[in-house]
Scaffold this motif. Structure first.
Motif, PDB file in Angstrom:
ATOM      1  N   ASN A  62     -10.006  -7.541  -3.264  1.00 52.76           N
ATOM      2  CA  ASN A  62      -9.888  -7.124  -1.864  1.00 52.76           C
ATOM      3  C   ASN A  62     -11.198  -7.253  -1.102  1.00 52.76           C
ATOM      4  OD1 ASN A  62      -7.151  -6.590  -1.714  1.00 52.76           O
ATOM      5  ND2 ASN A  62      -7.358  -4.479  -2.416  1.00 52.76           N
TER       6      ASN A  62
ATOM      7  N   PRO B 276      -5.259   0.186   0.358  1.00 53.36           N
ATOM      8  CA  PRO B 276      -5.034   0.056  -1.083  1.00 53.36           C
ATOM      9  C   PRO B 276      -5.781   1.154  -1.846  1.00 53.36           C
ATOM     10  CG  PRO B 276      -5.569  -2.077  -0.102  1.00 53.36           C
ATOM     11  CD  PRO B 276      -5.809  -1.049   0.960  1.00 53.36           C
ATOM     12  N   ASP B 277      -5.109   1.751  -2.800  1.00 53.93           N
ATOM     13  CA  ASP B 277      -5.700   2.848  -3.573  1.00 53.93           C
ATOM     14  C   ASP B 277      -5.821   2.413  -5.029  1.00 53.93           C
ATOM     15  OD1 ASP B 277      -6.570   5.189  -4.647  1.00 53.93           O
ATOM     16  OD2 ASP B 277      -4.754   6.342  -4.241  1.00 53.93           O
ATOM     17  N   ALA B 278      -6.974   1.894  -5.376  1.00 52.78           N
ATOM     18  CA  ALA B 278      -7.188   1.389  -6.738  1.00 52.78           C
ATOM     19  C   ALA B 278      -7.299   2.502  -7.761  1.00 52.78           C
ATOM     20  CB  ALA B 278      -8.438   0.513  -6.776  1.00 52.78           C
ATOM     21  N   THR B 279      -7.554   3.728  -7.317  1.00 49.03           N
ATOM     22  CA  THR B 279      -7.788   4.820  -8.268  1.00 49.03           C
ATOM     23  C   THR B 279      -6.545   5.193  -9.068  1.00 49.03           C
ATOM     24  OG1 THR B 279      -7.293   6.497  -6.599  1.00 49.03           O
ATOM     25  CG2 THR B 279      -9.578   5.752  -6.773  1.00 49.03           C
TER      26      THR B 279
ATOM     27  N   LEU C  98      -8.751  -4.992  -8.677  1.00 49.46           N
ATOM     28  CA  LEU C  98      -8.184  -4.948  -7.325  1.00 49.46           C
ATOM     29  C   LEU C  98      -9.279  -4.807  -6.276  1.00 49.46           C
ATOM     30  CD1 LEU C  98      -5.586  -4.910  -5.628  1.00 49.46           C
ATOM     31  CD2 LEU C  98      -5.587  -2.418  -5.839  1.00 49.46           C
ATOM     32  N   ARG C  99     -10.261  -3.950  -6.541  1.00 53.85           N
ATOM     33  CA  ARG C  99     -11.337  -3.749  -5.560  1.00 53.85           C
ATOM     34  C   ARG C  99     -12.118  -5.043  -5.318  1.00 53.85           C
ATOM     35  NH1 ARG C  99     -11.773   1.815  -7.594  1.00 53.85           N
ATOM     36  NH2 ARG C  99     -12.924   1.038  -9.394  1.00 53.85           N
TER      37      ARG C  99
ATOM     38  N   LEU D  73      -4.588   3.117 -10.533  1.00 54.08           N
ATOM     39  CA  LEU D  73      -4.319   2.108 -11.548  1.00 54.08           C
ATOM     40  C   LEU D  73      -5.032   2.445 -12.849  1.00 54.08           C
ATOM     41  CD1 LEU D  73      -4.707  -1.087  -9.314  1.00 54.08           C
ATOM     42  CD2 LEU D  73      -2.608   0.156  -9.888  1.00 54.08           C
TER      43      LEU D  73
ATOM     44  N   THR E 105       0.985  -1.384  -9.817  1.00 52.05           N
ATOM     45  CA  THR E 105       1.274  -0.031 -10.309  1.00 52.05           C
ATOM     46  C   THR E 105       2.315  -0.002 -11.424  1.00 52.05           C
ATOM     47  OG1 THR E 105       2.794   0.200  -8.442  1.00 52.05           O
ATOM     48  CG2 THR E 105       0.622   1.213  -8.223  1.00 52.05           C
TER      49      THR E 105
ATOM     50  N   PRO F  30      -8.381  -1.153 -11.661  1.00 47.65           N
ATOM     51  CA  PRO F  30      -8.997  -0.687 -10.410  1.00 47.65           C
ATOM     52  C   PRO F  30     -10.129  -1.605  -9.941  1.00 47.65           C
ATOM     53  CG  PRO F  30      -8.640   1.159 -11.894  1.00 47.65           C
ATOM     54  CD  PRO F  30      -8.358  -0.076 -12.683  1.00 47.65           C
TER      55      PRO F  30
ATOM     56  N   THR G 138       0.814  -1.216   0.000  1.00 53.97           N
ATOM     57  CA  THR G 138       0.000   0.000   0.000  1.00 53.97           C
ATOM     58  C   THR G 138       0.849   1.267   0.000  1.00 53.97           C
ATOM     59  OG1 THR G 138      -0.165  -0.171   2.406  1.00 53.97           O
ATOM     60  CG2 THR G 138      -1.976  -1.081   1.125  1.00 53.97           C
TER      61      THR G 138
ATOM     62  N   HIS H 187      -2.044  -1.739  -3.863  1.00 61.52           N
ATOM     63  CA  HIS H 187      -1.983  -1.330  -5.264  1.00 61.52           C
ATOM     64  C   HIS H 187      -0.589  -1.438  -5.856  1.00 61.52           C
ATOM     65  CE1 HIS H 187      -1.543   2.176  -2.560  1.00 61.52           C
ATOM     66  NE2 HIS H 187      -0.522   2.470  -3.348  1.00 61.52           N
TER      67      HIS H 187
END
Length: 529
Positions: free
Chosen positions: A406, A385-388, A402-403, A390, A425, A399, A214, A421
């Protein structure tokens, strides 16, 4: 009180140098030299010399200059640290350093550092070169006697902070000693400082926690770009002796000796103190509380960065310092405290301009398992985790991929075991996406679920009910063992046998045949037709 006269030559040299901070810094280095060579005051191998014809104080070890401070007739104060000539190449990349040979044929040379570059004194590579040289000098066969030249007050000033402080006060005011001897008493006036604080607006003790990948370690990078930062990674065998101070064995010419070595936490506190203009922690503690408060409040911050903080036994590593970490118990704070270290018996405190920032992988150990005293003294900031951040690869929406993964992990396990993420990346091509799943994500899921392949299938949408075509699945069913199949395999039916299913990773994915792995294998993880 200073009631004798042998100290007078030392006072005069301190007055000639004319810079109290530089003098304190020199004596701090001299204290380290004494600890390293481990020789008593008056030993024939030592000569701490105060020269009347030069504005200098020199520490000699076995006839070799080891350390010096001097003020040239023209120019700034200089510090001279002796290193082996063969080590010069290690330091050539530091342009500000000046090298001077001790003699024409000497195997040693002096590294000269001016007051304007005083921060270079604390470069780890320079300190290592200097310390290695000291250990060699003390074993040299070129011996004393030095008793005729050795000034015992120099040694005493390095070991006794109160004595050094009085020497500096005498050098600053030549009339002071007469007034002391006449019983008049002197109170040192409080120095006035600007009260504006330069300390950053953030918790003094902060832990960044979250699942792997992360960006917790990445979040430390801005601090590393600062000049005043130290980085350490904890591990299960890390100890108080490595972190603060401890006795370390050293072998020199086949002889074992034990010396006190300072750890990275002690050195970080010392560096933070030096940002406020003090030479040593002892100098800071010897100052008045108000001066100390104002100096430390306006000093630049020093950051101690601890990666993987929960991999060590934190309560054991911090030991009796856990109380000193509290913001209001630090030096320069309202309720400041200090203690005596167990090995060196030095007074020690944590300055208010030291910021401790750690990272913690929640898959290794939950916050709930950390020592409650530590949790109370640290602020915790979750990094999710920050999918935004990707993008899309060959129609695969990373995105959403991954969401979905998770969300399934959180349902089947917990939020602490999600996938960060960072695993996705750097992906630019479909082949790299296949590599990431084969080499990193699927092995991580195996670890999370202890090879419970049925749950891994659920995570990746490979369970039959999700509706993927067989060739689109990343996890295949290798074989189902019915009673007849088991009887054929063993010659009899094992007792209490349930239906057994074995699994395998898609052979095309395993064998780099990525052209045989359809894009739908990933799209259908998050998209059900």
């Amino acid at each position: 009180m200073l009631t004798d006269t042998p100290h007078q030559s030392l006072v005069e040299r301190i007055r000639d140098i004319g810079h109290a901070e530089a003098v304190r810094r020199f004596f701090g280095l001299l204290k380290e030299l004494i600890d390293i060579v481990n020789l008593p005051n008056g030993d024939a191998r030592l000569a701490f010399v105060v020269k009347q014809d030069k504005s200098s104080i020199t520490a000699n070890v076995n006839f070799f200059q080891a350390l010096r401070i001097q003020r040239p007739r023209r120019g700034e104060i200089e510090y001279h640290l002796t290193i082996k000539k063969s080590y010069q190449d290690r330091l050539k990349g530091i342009e500000e350093l000046v090298f001077e040979p001790l003699t024409e044929k000497s195997d040693y040379l002096a590294v000269v550092i001016g007051q304007s570059n005083v921060h270079l004194l604390y470069l780890p590579i320079l300190r290592t070169c200097w310390e290695d040289c000291l250990l060699e000098l003390v074993e040299s066969t070129k011996r004393g006697p030095h008793s005729a030249r050795h000034n015992t007050d120099v040694y005493r000033a390095a070991e006794d902070e109160a004595f050094l402080s009085e020497l500096i006060r005498l050098a600053d005011d030549p009339t002071l000693e007469d007034r002391i001897l006449n019983g008049l008493g002197v109170e040192e006036p409080e120095t006035e400082y600007e009260t504006a604080s330069k300390l950053p607006q953030q918790p003094h003790n902060l832990i960044l926690f979250g699942p792997p990948g992360t960006g917790k370690t990445f979040a430390l990078q801005p601090y590393l770009h600062e000049q005043n930062a130290s980085l350490i990674t904890f591990h299960p065998s890390y100890s108080y002796e490595e972190f603060v101070e401890g006795i370390r064995p050293e072998a020199i010419n086949g002889q074992i000796s034990y010396k006190i070595r300072k750890g990275i936490f002690y050195k970080a506190c010392q560096s933070a103190i030096q940002q406020a203009g003090y030479g040593t922690i002892a100098d800071c503690l010897n100052d008045s509380q108000e001066n100390r408060r104002q100096k430390l409040a306006k000093a630049p911050a020093h950051y101690l960065l601890i990666d993987e903080v929960n991999r060590a036994n934190v309560a054991s590593v911090f030991g009796d310092l856990i109380t000193l970490l509290e913001a209001d118990k630090r030096l320069g704070a309202e309720n400041e405290l200090w203690l005596t270290l167990p090995y060196s018996q030095e007074r020690f405190g944590v300055p208010i301009n030291l910021f401790v920032i750690g990272t913690m992988n929640t898959t290794d150990r939950s916050i709930a398992l950390l020592d409650i005293a530590l949790r109370r003294r640290f602020s915790f900031r979750e990094i999710r985790p920050d999918a935004t951040i990707l993008g899309e690869i060959d129609g695969i929406e990373l995105p959403q991929l991954l969401r979905t993964i998770n969300e399934r992990i959180e349902y089947l396990l917990d939020r602490d075991h999600q996938i960060g993420h960072a695993y996705l990346t750097t992906i630019k091509t479909y082949a790299e996406l296949c590599d990431a799943f084969r080499d990193r994500i699927i092995p991580l899921l195996q670890e999370y679920f202890f090879n419970d392949w049925a749950k891994i299938q659920l995570i990746l949408g490979d369970n039959p009910a999700w509706g993927k075509d067989p060739n689109q699945r990343l996890i295949w069913i290798k074989r189902k063992y019915t009673a007849n199949a088991a009887n054929k395999l063993f010659g009899e039916l094992p007792e209490s046998m349930d239906e057994v299913v074995t699994y395998e990773i898609n052979p095309n994915l395993q064998q780099d045949h990525y052209d045989q792995v359809p894009v739908e294998a990933f799209i259908r993880i998050y998209q059900k037709l």
